[in-house]
Motif scaffolding. Sequence first.
Motif, PDB file in Angstrom:
ATOM      1  N   LEU A  53       0.821  -1.202   0.000  1.00 22.61           N
ATOM      2  CA  LEU A  53       0.000   0.000   0.000  1.00 22.61           C
ATOM      3  C   LEU A  53       0.860   1.260   0.000  1.00 22.61           C
ATOM      4  O   LEU A  53       0.535   2.251  -0.671  1.00 22.61           O
ATOM      5  N   ASP A  54       1.962   1.233   0.724  1.00 20.87           N
ATOM      6  CA  ASP A  54       2.890   2.367   0.712  1.00 20.87           C
ATOM      7  C   ASP A  54       3.422   2.624  -0.696  1.00 20.87           C
ATOM      8  O   ASP A  54       3.504   3.774  -1.149  1.00 20.87           O
ATOM      9  N   ARG A  55       3.800   1.561  -1.389  1.00 25.81           N
ATOM     10  CA  ARG A  55       4.325   1.695  -2.752  1.00 25.81           C
ATOM     11  C   ARG A  55       3.258   2.220  -3.699  1.00 25.81           C
ATOM     12  O   ARG A  55       3.530   3.070  -4.559  1.00 25.81           O
ATOM     13  N   LEU A  56       2.046   1.710  -3.570  1.00 24.70           N
ATOM     14  CA  LEU A  56       0.960   2.179  -4.428  1.00 24.70           C
ATOM     15  C   LEU A  56       0.678   3.654  -4.186  1.00 24.70           C
ATOM     16  O   LEU A  56       0.421   4.417  -5.140  1.00 24.70           O
ATOM     17  N   ARG A  57       0.722   4.067  -2.949  1.00 26.98           N
ATOM     18  CA  ARG A  57       0.536   5.476  -2.624  1.00 26.98           C
ATOM     19  C   ARG A  57       1.648   6.326  -3.251  1.00 26.98           C
ATOM     20  O   ARG A  57       1.390   7.414  -3.783  1.00 26.98           O
ATOM     21  N   ALA A  58       2.873   5.826  -3.199  1.00 25.54           N
ATOM     22  CA  ALA A  58       4.005   6.550  -3.784  1.00 25.54           C
ATOM     23  C   ALA A  58       3.872   6.677  -5.300  1.00 25.54           C
ATOM     24  O   ALA A  58       4.431   7.596  -5.908  1.00 25.54           O
ATOM     25  N   MET A  59       3.121   5.765  -5.906  1.00 28.04           N
ATOM     26  CA  MET A  59       2.865   5.798  -7.347  1.00 28.04           C
ATOM     27  C   MET A  59       1.674   6.690  -7.698  1.00 28.04           C
ATOM     28  O   MET A  59       1.263   6.770  -8.852  1.00 28.04           O
ATOM     29  N   ASP A  60       1.104   7.376  -6.711  1.00 30.10           N
ATOM     30  CA  ASP A  60      -0.091   8.218  -6.886  1.00 30.10           C
ATOM     31  C   ASP A  60      -1.286   7.414  -7.399  1.00 30.10           C
ATOM     32  O   ASP A  60      -2.131   7.934  -8.140  1.00 30.10           O
ATOM     33  N   MET A  61      -1.349   6.171  -7.004  1.00 30.28           N
ATOM     34  CA  MET A  61      -2.459   5.315  -7.387  1.00 30.28           C
ATOM     35  C   MET A  61      -3.656   5.601  -6.477  1.00 30.28           C
ATOM     36  O   MET A  61      -3.503   5.727  -5.262  1.00 30.28           O
ATOM     37  N   LYS A  62      -4.836   5.712  -7.059  1.00 29.01           N
ATOM     38  CA  LYS A  62      -6.045   5.808  -6.253  1.00 29.01           C
ATOM     39  C   LYS A  62      -6.373   4.427  -5.697  1.00 29.01           C
ATOM     40  O   LYS A  62      -6.264   3.431  -6.410  1.00 29.01           O
ATOM     41  N   LEU A  63      -6.770   4.397  -4.444  1.00 25.84           N
ATOM     42  CA  LEU A  63      -7.017   3.116  -3.780  1.00 25.84           C
ATOM     43  C   LEU A  63      -8.435   3.064  -3.224  1.00 25.84           C
ATOM     44  O   LEU A  63      -8.906   4.002  -2.578  1.00 25.84           O
ATOM     45  N   GLY A  64      -9.104   1.939  -3.483  1.00 24.08           N
ATOM     46  CA  GLY A  64     -10.447   1.747  -2.965  1.00 24.08           C
ATOM     47  C   GLY A  64     -10.657   0.340  -2.453  1.00 24.08           C
ATOM     48  O   GLY A  64      -9.890  -0.577  -2.771  1.00 24.08           O
ATOM     49  N   ILE A  65     -11.694   0.176  -1.654  1.00 21.92           N
ATOM     50  CA  ILE A  65     -12.091  -1.140  -1.147  1.00 21.92           C
ATOM     51  C   ILE A  65     -13.528  -1.396  -1.583  1.00 21.92           C
ATOM     52  O   ILE A  65     -14.376  -0.500  -1.534  1.00 21.92           O
ATOM     53  N   ILE A  66     -13.778  -2.623  -2.029  1.00 26.72           N
ATOM     54  CA  ILE A  66     -15.137  -3.082  -2.314  1.00 26.72           C
ATOM     55  C   ILE A  66     -15.332  -4.354  -1.509  1.00 26.72           C
ATOM     56  O   ILE A  66     -14.756  -5.395  -1.819  1.00 26.72           O
ATOM     57  N   SER A  67     -16.124  -4.268  -0.453  1.00 27.88           N
ATOM     58  CA  SER A  67     -16.252  -5.396   0.472  1.00 27.88           C
ATOM     59  C   SER A  67     -17.710  -5.787   0.672  1.00 27.88           C
ATOM     60  O   SER A  67     -18.560  -4.933   0.936  1.00 27.88           O
ATOM     61  N   ASN A  68     -17.984  -7.081   0.540  1.00 29.38           N
ATOM     62  CA  ASN A  68     -19.265  -7.633   0.973  1.00 29.38           C
ATOM     63  C   ASN A  68     -19.197  -7.825   2.477  1.00 29.38           C
ATOM     64  O   ASN A  68     -18.378  -8.615   2.967  1.00 29.38           O
ATOM     65  N   CYS A  69     -20.032  -7.134   3.214  1.00 28.02           N
ATOM     66  CA  CYS A  69     -19.934  -7.229   4.672  1.00 28.02           C
ATOM     67  C   CYS A  69     -21.195  -6.680   5.312  1.00 28.02           C
ATOM     68  O   CYS A  69     -22.051  -6.070   4.660  1.00 28.02           O
TER      69      CYS A  69
END
Length: 231
Positions: A107-123
């Motif tokens: 997640l740290d690396r993805l953030r450093a790549m300026d990647m948008k991050l989301g979660i899709i969870s059945n819960c």
Amino acid sequence: MRIQAVFFDLFETLITEFEEGQRKSVRSIDYFELFGLRNEDFKREWGNRQVQRMTGLLPNYFAAIKDILESRNLKIDTQVLDRLYHDRVVEKRIPFQQIHPEIIRTLDRLRAMDMKLGIISNCTEEEVRHWHESELAGYFDDVIFSYEVGAAKPDGQIYKLACERLEVAPGQSVFVGDGGSKELDGASKAGLLPFHAIWFNTYIESAYKKLLHPEQLLDELAVLSNQPGPG
């Protein structure tokens, strides 16, 4: 192809309820003693309400249990329900308390790549009651919990909503999950590129690219970024 967003499943992808093949929680419930309902019958009734629970049609744990008991003409003891709910919330807190270091590094690396991050969870509500206390919470631009939005994987609407909320196109997004609830098929049909996370759960079969460990996702994204886009 420039990937702009990565969407993750939550349970058995970013967190796990198991350790060495066993549930971390050792809680045991005798539903016959509590309600006069055989354990196997309770589990069947609980499973039959999966869609209603995940989409909020049964809005909370109490509503789900009451619906089961009422369908069987069994007595509803609110004190018992309160105790069961409390114990379930405690049980569902356990996976959030220790996040695997490789998940955090990824997640740290993805953030450093300026990647948008989301979660899709059945819960359901009680399953993610402790989400905001977790180390994961600060990494994500948006989180979709199925019970809050009235749709659950593999329904294409939940992936569409996730992309709209992050303002990205499905074709520029990937979805990473362990494959439960046919979520990888749903992501593919919605236009996202699925990756099958098998670092926690190796029991679900799929035809999608498998990731043996979280940081392998970074290698896959690097390959994708060097591929020409459509047209």
